[in-house]
Design a protein around this motif. Structure first.
Motif, PDB file in Angstrom:
ATOM      1  N   LEU A 271       0.542  -0.725   0.248  1.00  0.00           N
ATOM      2  CA  LEU A 271       0.125   0.323  -0.063  1.00  0.00           C
ATOM      3  C   LEU A 271       1.137   0.967   0.117  1.00  0.00           C
ATOM      4  CD1 LEU A 271      -1.399  -2.079   2.514  1.00  0.00           C
ATOM      5  CD2 LEU A 271      -3.229  -0.539   1.166  1.00  0.00           C
TER       6      LEU A 271
ATOM      7  N   GLY B 259       0.801   5.085   0.727  1.00  0.00           N
ATOM      8  CA  GLY B 259      -0.955   6.280   1.234  1.00  0.00           C
ATOM      9  C   GLY B 259      -1.129   5.713   1.996  1.00  0.00           C
TER      10      GLY B 259
ATOM     11  N   CYS C  57      -5.470   4.006   0.438  1.00  0.00           N
ATOM     12  CA  CYS C  57      -5.923   2.710  -0.928  1.00  0.00           C
ATOM     13  C   CYS C  57      -5.945   1.738   0.278  1.00  0.00           C
ATOM     14  CB  CYS C  57      -4.656   2.870  -1.978  1.00  0.00           C
ATOM     15  SG  CYS C  57      -3.263   3.059  -1.138  1.00  0.00           S
ATOM     16  N   GLY C  58      -6.727   0.621  -0.598  1.00  0.00           N
ATOM     17  CA  GLY C  58      -6.926  -0.905   0.130  1.00  0.00           C
ATOM     18  C   GLY C  58      -6.219  -1.941  -0.596  1.00  0.00           C
ATOM     19  N   ALA C  59      -5.756  -2.979  -0.081  1.00  0.00           N
ATOM     20  CA  ALA C  59      -5.246  -4.207  -0.603  1.00  0.00           C
ATOM     21  C   ALA C  59      -5.187  -5.377   0.446  1.00  0.00           C
ATOM     22  CB  ALA C  59      -3.688  -4.503  -0.022  1.00  0.00           C
TER      23      ALA C  59
ATOM     24  N   VAL D 123       3.287  -5.948   2.452  1.00  0.00           N
ATOM     25  CA  VAL D 123       2.271  -5.946   3.418  1.00  0.00           C
ATOM     26  C   VAL D 123       1.357  -7.511   2.871  1.00  0.00           C
ATOM     27  CG1 VAL D 123      -0.856  -5.403   3.939  1.00  0.00           C
ATOM     28  CG2 VAL D 123       1.401  -4.058   5.447  1.00  0.00           C
TER      29      VAL D 123
ATOM     30  N   ARG E 130      -8.951   1.584   8.609  1.00  0.00           N
ATOM     31  CA  ARG E 130      -7.966   2.933   7.659  1.00  0.00           C
ATOM     32  C   ARG E 130      -6.640   2.997   9.122  1.00  0.00           C
ATOM     33  NH1 ARG E 130      -9.540   4.762   2.801  1.00  0.00           N
ATOM     34  NH2 ARG E 130      -8.307   2.674   2.392  1.00  0.00           N
TER      35      ARG E 130
ATOM     36  N   ILE F 189      -7.743  -4.689   4.436  1.00  0.00           N
ATOM     37  CA  ILE F 189      -6.417  -4.230   4.967  1.00  0.00           C
ATOM     38  C   ILE F 189      -6.367  -2.537   4.038  1.00  0.00           C
ATOM     39  CG2 ILE F 189      -3.835  -3.440   5.163  1.00  0.00           C
ATOM     40  CD1 ILE F 189      -3.322  -6.532   4.827  1.00  0.00           C
ATOM     41  N   TYR F 190      -6.587  -1.525   4.863  1.00  0.00           N
ATOM     42  CA  TYR F 190      -7.017  -0.123   4.547  1.00  0.00           C
ATOM     43  C   TYR F 190      -5.778   0.507   4.704  1.00  0.00           C
ATOM     44  CZ  TYR F 190     -11.011  -1.784   2.838  1.00  0.00           C
ATOM     45  OH  TYR F 190     -12.371  -2.419   1.924  1.00  0.00           O
TER      46      TYR F 190
ATOM     47  N   ASP G 259      -2.010   1.568   6.561  1.00  0.00           N
ATOM     48  CA  ASP G 259      -0.462   0.685   4.954  1.00  0.00           C
ATOM     49  C   ASP G 259       0.695   0.576   5.836  1.00  0.00           C
ATOM     50  OD1 ASP G 259       0.960   4.050   4.215  1.00  0.00           O
ATOM     51  OD2 ASP G 259      -0.745   3.546   6.179  1.00  0.00           O
TER      52      ASP G 259
END
Lengths: 498, 349
Positions: free
Chosen positions: A412, A414, A417-419, A497, B246, B276-277, B279
């Motif tokens: 990721l 920033g 965003c999302g992963a 991650v 987040r 996952i949001y 980082d």
């Protein structure tokens, strides 16, 4: 212009730059080309289906095929399980057929509209046969099937390939010239009933490539299809069929771009690959459809069904994809490992930026004995995008000795965003060994030790190994169209991650 | 409510979260417990109160079903700062719908031991709402061993405040259809949770261990390790999800699922999910499915250990790590003892 994003320290600066270079406002292929085109009337109904079939001068059986698929599609509901969100598609609000006017089918290079040639020139796609045949130093030897909107405009090197018995032409041409092959294999890997978008494709597919490699032949050059969407408000529904007969080999590359438009465009393709005994197919994609602007307007919806059937013993398929474009991506290039000892591989790098959404991955279905599969998936999310890896690895009860190794990692960049990762693993045999890892930090201890013993610090050793790995995936790709892929070589996955 | 009406409300395989555990198909009209209320038995140490009171509305499918049979729940309260000397025991969860609410107040510590051992041919649906207040610590040990024609769905929703600690250990021997679901909601920072489980399934048993961990605050530490063994025609399902929002920066979460398949007809299904949001986190998951290592077996046989014994020893070693971090030695011995018995019977030692 975007302000500097706060990115965690462990992420390489080159990586951040590399991903930013792919941002919407830097999309180099978004130009519009004013080519005279002919369209089907807007909307979708049985008449449009007949219109398309007639334009292509198709035989009765294919028209029936299309109509049956269309009627079935009307009874289906669009699936909504993917981790993507988009406004409802108005299927009546697009053109299902558009083709450059001066064409009647693939021609020789001198007869192609020079304006169209210019488009491909601008895209950096070489359609020149002469230089290569003359043995000019450094000239790429890749046969290209150039598809402009719904129509294949030219296929290069057909004659030379024909000398080896290789058939490489547009799908429409194959229907006319090799109907037995088409009838035998079409729909045998992705049935008409497979899913909502596959059914739609079966009704309105436009054009795509057809490849047949005869037994024992190693295709003398790389084959590629370059899809260029141009006309506004059209959907593109290609159909590609690749057949590798016993003991043959082919490396195939698919590239795609589209102009920048405010409205979304639908791309729902089907790719079917059949690999017979001892044959191998390598299929590489650099997908760079217009991703939508930095506010999330416009962009292509890329909903494709790609599947390979490793029918024969010892057959092998390798999918390599670099996905950087498209507003919404929904695709799972898969392998049915039917033949004993067959192998499937999936290497993917998916980069999302802006407001892009990707739900992509693979399915490895182990049916035969001693089958192997390998899945390496890297996802990089930036901006306000979301990227999901969704995969299935399954072993049937009779799939004794099945082996799978899956590694999916996400990075990721920033904090907006999302992963995500959604792996499904199903095993019905105690002889299968399935391993799934999702952490980049787990580099081989031996390799790390080796590097450190040679004087590299741990950080440098890690960077070297991660970069080396990434390059390996990228170098699976033939480089001709892969301008973006070149930039990606600099990307490191430090700080990832998953 | 008519049995058929109840069955209509049961989750089924067309619902994603239940795709491998189709409750609707598993339950027959005449099964006992489908429309009755559970009567559990509690053994609570001094200072811990067990009362009945109005239950909170439920937000998941099986909880809502329980709600239609009872608007009361068994409420267990551990007062602020209390450190109960003995565990709270919950037994006789044999059949019917049971609703439980547990509150471990600020700074308190408690251990709960649940024995899920039902009656033949029954149906049990358990909904547990657990609230851990700031700084609370809860150890949960769940032992489940149902008859092979019993259906049990147990759903625990745990809301964890800042600085709480959770240790959960599940040992499951399955049933006709067993679903043990844990939903952990982090409502504060610095939460530590270990959620481990082991399953051993024979015959046609089915166990589904599903968990959903949702974090929205920073600096949480989660470790999850589920290991299992499946033989005969049994089926194991593992669904684990980490949802890291987040604001959950510096989350350190690891999930592992490892399964051993011992027979031709065994089946394993796994879905270790990550959403996952944030980082700046370290989240990992791993999943392996396979059989016992041939070279390890050979090594042991070469040293004079019978094949059956070698298999039992290797399997025991494989599963043992799940309970390694348990402080309560006696409890750990007891669980390992049950595992050894099962292995002995399964391998014919």
């Amino acid at each position: 212009m975007s302000e500097p994003i706060k990115v965690k320290d462990s992420i390489d600066a080159e990586t951040v730059d590399g991903v930013r270079a792919l941002e919407a406002d830097k999309y180099k292929y978004g130009f519009d080309s004013d080519i005279e085109q002919e369209f089907a009337p807007k909307g979708l109904n049985e008449d449009i289906v007949r219109f398309i079939s007639e334009k292509k001068e198709e035989p009765e059986w294919l028209l029936e095929w299309r109509l049956e698929a269309y009627r079935r599609w009307l009874t289906l509901e669009e699936p909504d399980w993917a981790m993507v969100d988009y406004p409802e598609i108005d299927f009546q609000d697009m053109y299902y057929y558009a083709s450059p006017v001066k064409k009647e089918g693939p021609k020789s290079l001198d007869e192609v509209d020079p304006e169209i040639l210019e488009v491909y020139n601008k895209l950096g796609i070489s359609l020149k046969e002469q230089e290569v045949l003359a043995g000019v130093e450094g000239a790429p030897k890749v046969a290209v099937d150039a598809v402009f909107d719904s129509v294949s405009v030219v296929t290069t090197f057909k004659d030379e390939l024909a000398k080896h018995g290789v058939i490489f032409c547009s799908f429409s041409e194959a229907v006319k010239d090799h109907p037995d092959l088409v009838k035998k294999y079409m729909g045998s890997v992705v049935p008409v009933t497979d899913n909502y978008y596959a059914t739609l494709n079966n009704a309105v597919f436009s054009d795509g490539s057809f490849v047949y490699i005869p037994p024992g032949v190693r295709c003398p050059m790389e084959l590629s299809t370059y899809f260029r969407m141009n006309a506004q408000g059209t959907g593109q529904f290609e159909r590609t069929l690749i057949i590798a007969d016993k003991g043959s080999y082919v490396s195939y590359l698919e590239g795609c771009t589209a102009p920048m438009r405010d409205e979304n465009q639908l791309h729902a393709a089907i790719v079917e690959i059949i690999v017979h005994e001892d044959a191998e197919v390598k299929y590489s994609t650099v997908q760079n459809w217009w991703p939508g602007d930095s506010e999330g307007n416009g962009g292509v919806y890329n909903f494709v069904t790609k599947r390979a059937d490793c029918r024969g013993a010892n057959s092998k398929v390798s999918w390599t994809q670099v996905e950087t474009g498209s507003a919404v991506t929904w695709k799972y290039p898969s392998c049915i490992l039917r033949g004993d000892n067959s192998q499937g591989e999936f290497y993917s790098i998916a980069i999302t930026n802006g407001y892009q959404q990707a739900d992509t991955g693979t399915k490895m279905i182990h049916l035969g004995k001693n089958t192997k599969s390998r899945v390496i998936s890297k996802g990089i999310s930036a901006g306000k995008s979301n990227s999901t890896y969704r995969g299935l690895v399954s072993a049937h009860r009779k799939a004794t000795g099945a082996r799978n190794f899956t590694q999916c990692d996400s990075l990721l960049i920033g904090n907006d965003c999302g992963a995500h990762t959604v792996p499904y693993v199903e095993s019905d045999t105690p002889t299968a060994q399935f391993e799934h890892e999702a952490t980049t930090s787990k580099l081989s201890d031996d390799q790390l030790f080796y590097c450190r013993q040679r004087g590299l610090s741990e950080e440098d050793a890690v960077a070297l190994l991660v970069n080396g790995f990434c390059r390996e995936v990228l170098q699976e790709l033939p480089m001709e169209f892969a301008v973006e892929a070149q930039k990606l070589v600099a990307i490191s996955l430090e700080g990832s991650v998953g | 409510m008519l049995p058929s009406a109840v069955i209509e409300k049961l989750p089924h395989r067309r619902m994603e979260a239940w795709k491998w555990t189709d409750v609707r198909r598993a339950v027959r009209d005449e099964v006992s417990g489908l429309s009755s209320v559970m009567t559990p038995r509690f053994t609570a140490p001094d200072g811990v109160s067990v009362t009945q009171g109005a239950a909170h509305p439920s937000d998941h499918v099986m909880g809502r079903l329980a709600q239609s049979f009872s608007d009361q729940s068994w409420n267990i309260y551990i007062p602020r700062g209390a450190k109960a000397a003995e565990p709270v025991l919950i037994e006789d969860m044999n059949r019917g719908h049971g609703r439980f609410a547990v509150m471990v107040d600020e700074g308190a510590e408690a251990t709960f031991v649940e024995y899920h051992k039902g009656k033949a041919g029954s149906f049990a649906n358990i909904e547990q709402n657990i609230h851990l207040a700031k700084g609370a610590k809860l150890i949960r040990i769940i032992v489940q061993d149902d008859p092979d024609d019993m259906t049990r769905i147990a759903t625990s929703c745990i809301a964890a405040a800042e600085g709480t600690k959770l240790e959960q250990y599940i040992l499951s021997f399955g049933g006709a259809l067993t679903r043990l679901e844990t939903r952990l909601y982090g409502e504060g920072a610095n939460i530590e949770a270990v959620m481990n489980g082991a399953y051993l399934l024979s015959g046609s048993k089915h166990t589904d261990m599903t968990s959903h961990t949702e974090l929205s605050h920073p600096d949480c530490y989660i470790r999850q390790s589920v290991k299992g063994v499946v033989t005969d025609k049994a089926k194991a399902v593992f669904q684990g999800k980490f949802l890291v929002r987040r604001d959950a920066q510096h989350t350190d979460a690891e999930m592992r699922h490892d399964a051993l398949m011992l027979s031709e007809r065994a089946e394993v299904r796994a879905k270790p999910e990550l959403e996952i949001y944030a980082d700046d986190v370290a989240c990992a998951h791993g999943n392996t499915i396979g059989a016992l290592d041939d070279s390890a077996l050979f090594y042991m046989r070469q040293r004079g250990i019978s094949l059956a014994e070698a298999k039992a020893l290797l399997t025991e070693a494989f599963l043992a790590s799940v309970f390694d971090d348990m402080d309560d030695e006696d409890m750990r011995e007891s669980l390992m003892g049950q595992i050894k018995n099962w292995l002995g019977a399964s391998y014919g030692v």
